[in-house]
Design an enzyme around this catalytic site. Structure first.
Site, PDB file in Angstrom:
ATOM      1  N   HIS B 176      19.405  47.088  32.354  1.00 16.24           N
ATOM      2  CA  HIS B 176      20.389  46.038  32.053  1.00 16.24           C
ATOM      3  C   HIS B 176      21.783  46.632  32.007  1.00 16.24           C
ATOM      4  O   HIS B 176      22.725  46.101  32.606  1.00 16.24           O
ATOM      5  CB  HIS B 176      20.021  45.402  30.708  1.00 16.24           C
ATOM      6  CG  HIS B 176      21.015  44.416  30.203  1.00 16.24           C
ATOM      7  ND1 HIS B 176      20.807  43.057  30.232  1.00 16.24           N
ATOM      8  CD2 HIS B 176      22.234  44.574  29.645  1.00 16.24           C
ATOM      9  CE1 HIS B 176      21.836  42.432  29.724  1.00 16.24           C
ATOM     10  NE2 HIS B 176      22.727  43.320  29.352  1.00 16.24           N
ATOM     11  N   GLU B 177      21.932  47.751  31.313  1.00 16.13           N
ATOM     12  CA  GLU B 177      23.261  48.378  31.222  1.00 16.13           C
ATOM     13  C   GLU B 177      23.730  48.862  32.581  1.00 16.13           C
ATOM     14  O   GLU B 177      24.907  48.720  32.926  1.00 16.13           O
ATOM     15  CB  GLU B 177      23.225  49.548  30.242  1.00 16.13           C
ATOM     16  CG  GLU B 177      22.970  49.145  28.817  1.00 16.13           C
ATOM     17  CD  GLU B 177      23.958  48.114  28.327  1.00 16.13           C
ATOM     18  OE1 GLU B 177      25.109  48.105  28.814  1.00 16.13           O
ATOM     19  OE2 GLU B 177      23.582  47.288  27.493  1.00 16.13           O
ATOM     20  N   GLU B 287      25.763  38.078  31.028  1.00  9.74           N
ATOM     21  CA  GLU B 287      24.569  38.564  30.343  1.00  9.74           C
ATOM     22  C   GLU B 287      23.320  38.121  31.088  1.00  9.74           C
ATOM     23  O   GLU B 287      22.409  38.906  31.327  1.00  9.74           O
ATOM     24  CB  GLU B 287      24.531  38.032  28.909  1.00  9.74           C
ATOM     25  CG  GLU B 287      25.547  38.649  27.984  1.00  9.74           C
ATOM     26  CD  GLU B 287      25.190  40.081  27.637  1.00  9.74           C
ATOM     27  OE1 GLU B 287      26.124  40.865  27.447  1.00  9.74           O
ATOM     28  OE2 GLU B 287      24.003  40.432  27.593  1.00  9.74           O
TER      29      GLU B 287
END
Lengths: 190, 507
Positions: B176-177, B287
């Site tokens: 995700h990062e 997100e």
């Protein structure tokens, strides 16, 4: 409208089309270069693995001399990977090498001293890490190949591609059997 | 599953464009603030110069209409300079500022081999250069990334996260990062964080001063508040009539005067509010997209879904978070009782919606797996304050009793009451109760430690290989089952202890 204006507009349109074509060509070149770079990522991992294999074979030989066939299988597969030209061949050779290594490790299960030796355990760990890296770099490579192939096959890029000799790239396929999760057998434990 | 690629070039372009627009928007928001500061600066300079000029006889030159124009021009020039300086500093030091605010410590491959390997492999899959890895020594479970582009990015995880998640869940979070780094979300986020922190500064300073005064004595605080506030309130009707008059006289002067009057409100309230709104508008969508990209990169959405479930029930208590950087974290780090002002603009989508979105990818995720993950997170949360109080009381009680038994068996009985087994994958052992120091070593999962005393966020422990050190109180651990032998005469204060060497259990 005077003829000069018409000529001006026509020239303008031609210039515009030329710019667009240049843009498309550059885009194709960039995409092809990305594929090349992604391939070198896989290549690096394959070479790392190839460099570890002689060490591994020697280590196992030290404890299990009689498993001649397995050694030969591994060595043969390794040289095939080195000689492979192009992604498709390399993929096939890579799958064979993976299978051969799996045989080797399965055979090593029967030699507890070998399993306990630190050298072997480190090699095993490193090889499994490299396998994972090969998997990830294969994923990245295939994505770029998909993008590139899509571009050269769809209109309007297809026109440029055909005229300037852009060829489709090959995927680096994984073995169907290789993709399955390794099944743990409980029947044959000592 | 969609056929989208991990690095979607149009999204990157959109983010680059948004970053540029954002910087411009911030400049616009910041300009009045800079002008205000410049004005004060100029007033000082003008006073000094005026005194000097009067002394030299040039008083006429610096007063009157031409003087006003010169003043305004110089004010404009100085504020532009201030703005450029701020923008330059913002770009140059944004990453470093965010990392410092979070208390992140860089880690080498030797210190965190698993983390390095995970990040390395995922970077290969994403075609990214490897970001620098940092760890925040906190028991809370969270992670974030910062940096202006993939080549200069940093990825930060907390110690608690490393202890809470297993390999595949950690892969999900790191993916995700990395997706946010690759899509230039972090560039946007980092610039926003620094910009927002900057704009909060005036209000923060004022609030800090008032908080300090209120702490001295409530009368002092209220006194100053009334002293400053009442005149401001009183001058409002006066100001309105004054502005009216000025507009009647000279429109430009009227406009400028109104501007000057409203400026303080803008600086202290309006600017931070616009900053927050900007942030919220832009970040929410990212997100969801980053979650999708992470699932695509790992080809295993269940990992990320389980990680999110665990992190939601584990919470982020005890994490030192600057509200300006809250939007960078994977999961909203602000506690439930944070100021509404801070929480509203944290820009995180609701976690259950995110988990649902990720769980819907691929082949779906069995709800039992998610439930298990939530329970694991809740356990982690409650383990953050292990019941050290109860066992700690027991040794104290034991010291009070006359104890004819020798020291060694006593130590053994103590160990049975205060022993814990570490359940985290790797728990650092510190030499001093300071999480920022380099650890003496890492304790593997399953090692047994004896707690000797509590010390703030730390527990002073003795390890099984006889090392003394400090362990984070929030490190995951479980109490070791007390063997029946400890329920012996040694622990019961009522029983008279008459011990023959042969009668010692286990002797």
């Amino acid at each position: 409208m005077g003829p000069a204006i018409i000529i001006g507009v026509v020239i303008g349109v031609i210039v515009l089309i030329a710019f667009v074509m240049v843009g498309m060509y550059n885009g194709l070149v960039r995409s092809r270069n990305r594929v090349g770079e992604a391939w070198s990522g896989i290549d690096v991992q394959l070479r790392r693995r190839a460099s570890l294999i002689p060490n591994l074979v020697e280590t196992v030989k030290g404890y299990a001399e009689h498993e001649r066939e397995t050694f030969e299988e591994v060595t043969r597969a390794r040289s095939m990977v080195e000689q492979a030209g192009g992604a498709g061949e390399a993929a096939g050779a890579n799958n064979m090498l993976t299978q051969a290594l799996r045989h080797l490790f399965a055979v090593a299960e029967n030699y507890p001293e070998l399993k306990a030796s630190t050298n072997f355990m480190e090699l095993q760990k490193e090889l499994s890490d490299i396998e994972e890296k090969i998997a990830f770099s294969r994923q990245f490579y295939n994505q770029n190949v998909l993008d590139y192939n899509n571009r050269i096959q769809t209109f309007p890029n297809a026109v440029i591609a055909r005229n300037f000799g852009f060829k489709e790239a090959e995927f680096f396929e994984a073995d169907e059997a290789g993709r399955e999760e390794v099944k743990v057998e409980f029947g044959s434990q000592d | 599953m969609t056929q989208e690629r991990v690095l979607i070039w149009d999204r990157i372009d959109a983010n680059r464009r948004n970053s540029r627009l954002l910087v411009l928007a911030f400049a616009a928001v910041l300009l009045p603030v800079a002008a205000y500061l410049a004005m004060y600066l100029m007033l000082w300079v003008a006073m000094v110069l005026g005194v000097m000029a009067a002394g030299v006889g040039l008083a006429d030159a610096v007063s009157g209409d031409s003087g006003f124009i010169v003043f305004a021009a110089v004010d404009g020039a100085v504020s532009v300079l201030i703005l450029l300086a701020v923008a330059y500093l913002q770009f140059r030091f944004a990453s470093a500022i965010v990392l410092r605010l979070a208390g992140a410590r860089p880690v080498t491959r030797a210190e965190e081999p698993e983390l390095w390997r995970t990040a390395e492999n995922l970077c290969i899959g994403a075609g990214l250069p490897q970001p620098r890895l940092h760890v925040v020594e906190s028991g809370a479970a969270n992670a974030f990334a910062t940096g202006l582009d993939p080549a200069r990015a940093s990825l930060v995880v907390t110690r608690g996260l490393l202890g809470l998640l297993d390999r595949r869940e950690l892969e999900g979070v790191v993916a995700h990062e990395l997706a946010q780094i690759a899509n230039y979300d972090t560039r946007l986020g980092t610039l926003l964080a620094v910009g927002v922190a900057l704009l909060r500064l005036p209000l923060g300073i004022v609030l800090a001063i008032f908080r300090f005064l209120f702490r001295i004595h409530w009368a002092v605080g209220w006194g100053l508040l009334l002293y400053l506030g009442l005149p401001v309130l009183a001058t409002i009707p006066f100001g309105i009539s004054l502005v009216d008059d000025m507009f009647a006289e000279d429109t430009l002067a009227g406009v400028l005067f109104t501007f000057a009057m409203l400026l303080p409100f803008y600086i202290f309230v309006g600017a931070p509010a616009s900053a927050y709104l900007l942030r919220r508008a832009v970040l929410r969508q990212h997100e969801y997209l980053a979650d999708a990209d992470a699932a695509l990169l790992t080809r295993y959405p269940e990992g990320l879904a389980r990680a999110l479930a665990k992190m939601s029930s584990a919470g982020s208590e005890g994490l030192r978070v600057a509200a300006a950087t809250a939007h960078l974290y994977v999961v909203d780090p602000l506690p439930a009782d944070a100021l509404l002002w801070d929480r509203i603009f944290s820009a995180h989508p609701p976690l259950d919606q995110r988990i649902a979105a990720v769980a819907a990818m691929g082949g779906g995720i069995p709800p039992s797996a998610l439930r298990e993950a939530e329970e694991a997170g809740a356990r982690f949360h409650s383990a953050a304050a292990p019941a050290v109080a109860a066992p700690a009381a027991a040794p104290a009680a034991r010291y009070g009793r006359p104890d004819p038994v020798e020291a060694a068996p006593t130590r053994g009985a103590e160990a049975a009451a205060t022993a814990f087994r570490l359940t985290g994958a790797s728990t650092p052992l510190y030499g001093t109760p300071d999480a920022a120091s380099a650890p003496l070593g890492q304790l593997a999962s399953g090692s047994v430690i004896t707690v000797l005393e509590e010390s703030g966020h730390f527990l002073r422990v003795l390890t099984s290989d006889d090392r003394f050190g400090y362990v984070l109180r929030s490190a995951p651990m479980e109490a070791v089952e007390q063997p029946a032998v400890a329920e012996s005469a040694f622990t019961d204060p009522e029983v008279e202890v008459l011990v023959e060497p042969d009668d010692r259990p286990g002797g």
